[in-house]
Design an enzyme around this catalytic site. Structure first.
Site, PDB file in Angstrom:
ATOM      1  N   GLU A  65       0.873  -1.179   0.000  1.00 19.23           N
ATOM      2  CA  GLU A  65       0.000   0.000   0.000  1.00 19.23           C
ATOM      3  C   GLU A  65       0.905   1.222   0.000  1.00 19.23           C
ATOM      4  O   GLU A  65       1.753   1.369   0.884  1.00 19.23           O
ATOM      5  CB  GLU A  65      -0.808   0.076   1.296  1.00 19.23           C
ATOM      6  CG  GLU A  65      -2.132  -0.591   1.281  1.00 19.23           C
ATOM      7  CD  GLU A  65      -2.835  -0.393   2.632  1.00 19.23           C
ATOM      8  OE1 GLU A  65      -2.724   0.698   3.222  1.00 19.23           O
ATOM      9  OE2 GLU A  65      -3.451  -1.344   3.085  1.00 19.23           O
ATOM     10  N   ASP A  84      -5.936   8.341  10.193  1.00 23.33           N
ATOM     11  CA  ASP A  84      -4.578   7.984  10.593  1.00 23.33           C
ATOM     12  C   ASP A  84      -4.192   8.497  11.970  1.00 23.33           C
ATOM     13  O   ASP A  84      -4.517   9.616  12.354  1.00 23.33           O
ATOM     14  CB  ASP A  84      -3.583   8.500   9.550  1.00 23.33           C
ATOM     15  CG  ASP A  84      -3.605   7.633   8.297  1.00 23.33           C
ATOM     16  OD1 ASP A  84      -3.466   6.406   8.442  1.00 23.33           O
ATOM     17  OD2 ASP A  84      -3.792   8.183   7.200  1.00 23.33           O
ATOM     18  N   TYR A  94     -10.855  -5.123   3.662  1.00 22.17           N
ATOM     19  CA  TYR A  94     -10.004  -4.568   4.707  1.00 22.17           C
ATOM     20  C   TYR A  94     -10.815  -4.567   5.997  1.00 22.17           C
ATOM     21  O   TYR A  94     -11.680  -3.722   6.192  1.00 22.17           O
ATOM     22  CB  TYR A  94      -9.610  -3.140   4.313  1.00 22.17           C
ATOM     23  CG  TYR A  94      -8.500  -2.492   5.110  1.00 22.17           C
ATOM     24  CD1 TYR A  94      -8.504  -2.466   6.504  1.00 22.17           C
ATOM     25  CD2 TYR A  94      -7.438  -1.856   4.456  1.00 22.17           C
ATOM     26  CE1 TYR A  94      -7.489  -1.854   7.214  1.00 22.17           C
ATOM     27  CE2 TYR A  94      -6.420  -1.230   5.159  1.00 22.17           C
ATOM     28  CZ  TYR A  94      -6.458  -1.234   6.533  1.00 22.17           C
ATOM     29  OH  TYR A  94      -5.446  -0.612   7.236  1.00 22.17           O
TER      30      TYR A  94
END
Lengths: 263, 389
Positions: free
Chosen positions: A52, A63, A175
């Site tokens: 990725e 994040d 995911y």
């Protein structure tokens, strides 16, 4: 027959390995951070099954501190989506590449143009964490048109009623978000990690990889007892932030590889 | 045309939506359902209005500005949101959201704040409802708004300085969203404007609808007609949405005034950040830019999606004013009416002053969204302490 709607390179590659009995390992590297290209190659050489590549965004809401910091440094150094994507064709990895970025960077140039740029750069898949399944239709369609697989996130909070649809719409892999929270290593594996992977596995045959919160090779092994593999991001990027460079990344990825292969 | 409910996907025209990580989608759905349910419950609405009256000080007065009107040749009426508890319109929204959080069984509030007004309002509601409260505030704003940080602490809230990104309001929103991603089971995100993922833009506007409702009634009582123009400042756009909603169904011209350094609508580039599709200040590849204006409360690079919609269909207009025009308008209201406005609200007046010629003899209703006590220090630096100012 429309070849473009066929299963893409990411999913084909990960399925083959999974079906052969292997556990999958995907490594995330922040694009544009000094030395990121060699770090990507080192991760591939150390046994990652896919990469990725993060394209830094000004407002990365999914994040945690490590990837935020690397993103800010990369942005301050002048990296742009174009400068990062221009380097992708020259990466010597032999494995599929996904980009991970935020939706406005696809929205700004327009879906078709951004998807075409990814495809032209030899990118196989895209992860846009702030474009949830319910909003993802138009982008997925434009991406699929040029063969880009859109990897969707399934969260511990995703209701059972939506999970089958979500997994069916995801391309490349599913995911599974391991915990309630943003990216970053944690000292123990959250119970949610195995729960969400299990829930995904019961509704899809696609590869299911657990990411967010994986903090050690031992946790990766534990998570992979249910999932088909794991995604490691902050642990990799920390190697770069701490100045260990591609060598540090290679050693780290190798430690996960070894642990997963030993099962 | 009136300000209508968004579609079930949370869209106002092409704007709005729910662009947040999958983890938060169920929380947004839960919030929407709880809000629909509560807003259909007469007991909830009665409690909401009772608290706004007994605790918040509503209804806020409508003040006719005799001296200012004479000077400008425009009849100016002020909707006095500055007189609410905590000093601005923000209290309407936080009372609504705190009641809703309690109804959903959530015991913790998180909020973002720029200058600190919404943070103080949220901390106030958390104290009133005995909830835990954490407020995210950019490091830059913490440094320049020391008093508001202390106010929040006095009210029992924890203030966390955000040192990522530009270390201002937009980064505080990011950090609040990150907190919520991790704590969604017991925490409600008390968002401070008509922005963010659906249902926030619609819900926050609904909690502020009381401003427009009262003002409409007050105008009818005063002059048996609605004003020619309704004007308010726009950062995210909550006070403007509140007052506009009382007049969108009339002939009144609706004007939302942006700072020149934060003219998201004015620049008109669509984008997606903080959960919504709207107009967004961004560079040529889509990185979000920082807004810069004299008022921290309007330093936001985006705008609520309903404003983007109202602009795109031509129902409202969004001019911008410069810091210098704002400073002059601020002083003008102090001297002619004895009212120290918030710098945010002074943006609306700055537009009226500039357009006085074209507005001659018209009736302008201006939403005075907040009081200027918080800005006195800053204005002392700008103007100096010379008595002749």
């Amino acid at each position: 027959m429309n070849l473009k709607s066929d299963v893409g390179r990411m999913e084909t590659s990960l399925r083959a390995k999974r079906d052969g009995g292997g556990k999958l390992l995907v490594a995330y590297v922040t694009g544009g951070f000094e030395g990121w290209e060699t770090a990507v190659e080192a991760a591939a050489a150390a046994g990652a099954d896919a990469i990725e590549i993060g394209i830094p965004f000004s407002d990365p809401v999914m994040d945690g501190p490590v990837i935020q910091e690397a993103s800010e440094i990369a942005l301050a150094a002048g990296s742009t989506p174009a400068s990062i994507l221009a380097a992708v064709p020259n990466l010597d990895t032999g494995i599929p590449h996904a980009v991970m970025t935020y939706y406005n960077l696809a929205h700004n140039p327009g879906h078709e143009r951004f998807a075409a740029t990814l495809a032209d750069s030899g990118v196989d898949a895209a992860i846009l964490p702030d474009l949830p399944f319910v909003e993802s239709g138009p982008w997925r369609e434009a991406a699929a048109e040029v063969g880009i697989e859109t990897i969707l996130l399934a969260a511990p909070t995703t209701p059972d009623a939506r999970l089958p649809e979500l997994c069916a719409a995801s391309a490349g892999f599913v995911y599974a978000v391991g915990l309630l929270g943003v990216t970053g290593e944690r000292s123990t594996l959250a119970s949610t990690a195995t729960e969400i992977a299990h829930r995904c596995k019961t509704v899809t045959d696609k590869p299911v990889l657990t990411g967010v919160g994986i903090g050690s090779p031992e946790q990766a092994v534990e998570a992979s007892e249910v999932a088909d593999g794991v995604i490691i991001g902050s642990a990799v990027v920390r190697q770069l932030l701490d100045g260990h460079g591609a060598e540090g990344v290679g050693e780290l990825v190798a430690s996960y590889r070894t642990a997963l292969d030993a099962g | 045309m009136v300000m209508i409910d968004p579609t079930k996907e949370g869209r106002f025209g092409e704007f709005g939506g729910r662009f947040v990580p999958e983890t938060l989608i169920p929380a947004c759905e839960e919030l929407e359902e709880a809000f629909r349910d509560a807003w259909a419950d007469p007991l909830f609405i009665e409690e909401f209005h009772r608290i706004l009256i007994d605790y918040g000080g509503r209804p806020s007065p409508l003040t006719e500005c005799y001296r200012l009107s004479e000077q400008l040749g425009v009849r100016i009426l002020l909707k006095r949101e500055d007189l609410n508890h905590t000093g601005s319109h923000k209290i309407n929204n936080v009372i609504g959201q705190a009641l809703l959080a309690r109804r959903m069984g959530k015991s913790r509030l998180v909020a973002e704040t720029g200058a600190g007004q919404h943070g103080v309002a949220t901390a106030t509601a958390a104290a009133l409802f005995d909830m835990e409260c954490k407020v995210y505030m950019g490091q830059v704003d913490v440094d320049r708004q020391e008093l508001n940080v202390f106010r929040m602490n006095l009210l029992g809230a924890e203030v966390e300085a955000v040192s990522s990104g530009s270390r201002t309001l937009k980064d505080a929103v990011n950090e609040a969203l990150r907190d919520w991603v991790g704590t969604v089971e017991n925490t409600h995100y008390c968002l401070g404007s008509v922005m963010g993922p659906h249902p926030y833009p619609w819900m926050v506007r609904t909690f502020h609808h009381v401003i427009g409702d009262e003002a409409h009634e007050q105008c009818l009582k005063l002059m048996e007609r609605v004003p020619d123009v309704v004007v308010a400042c726009v950062g995210g756009g909550s006070n403007a949405a509140g007052i506009f909603s009382g007049f969108a169904g009339t002939e009144a011209r609706l004007v939302g005034v942006e700072p020149a350094g934060g003219a998201a609508v004015g620049r008109g580039v669509p984008g997606v950040v903080h959960g919504m599709s709207s107009y967004l200040m961004q560079d040529e590849v889509g990185q979000v830019q920082e807004a810069e204006s004299i008022s921290a409360g309007l330093d936001y690079p985006g705008v609520g999606p309903e404003h983007a919609y109202l602009s795109s269909v031509g129902r409202a207009e969004y001019p911008s004013v410069t810091d210098q025009e704002v400073i002059e308008a601020f002083q003008l209201l102090c001297k002619t009416e004895g009212i120290i406005p918030a710098l945010e609200s002074a943006h609306a007046l700055a537009w009226v002053v500039r357009e006085a010629e074209t507005l001659r003899d018209q009736v302008v209703l201006l939403n005075l969204s907040g009081r200027g006590d918080k800005d006195v220090d800053q204005m002392m630096e700008v103007l100096g302490t010379d008595n002749d100012q």
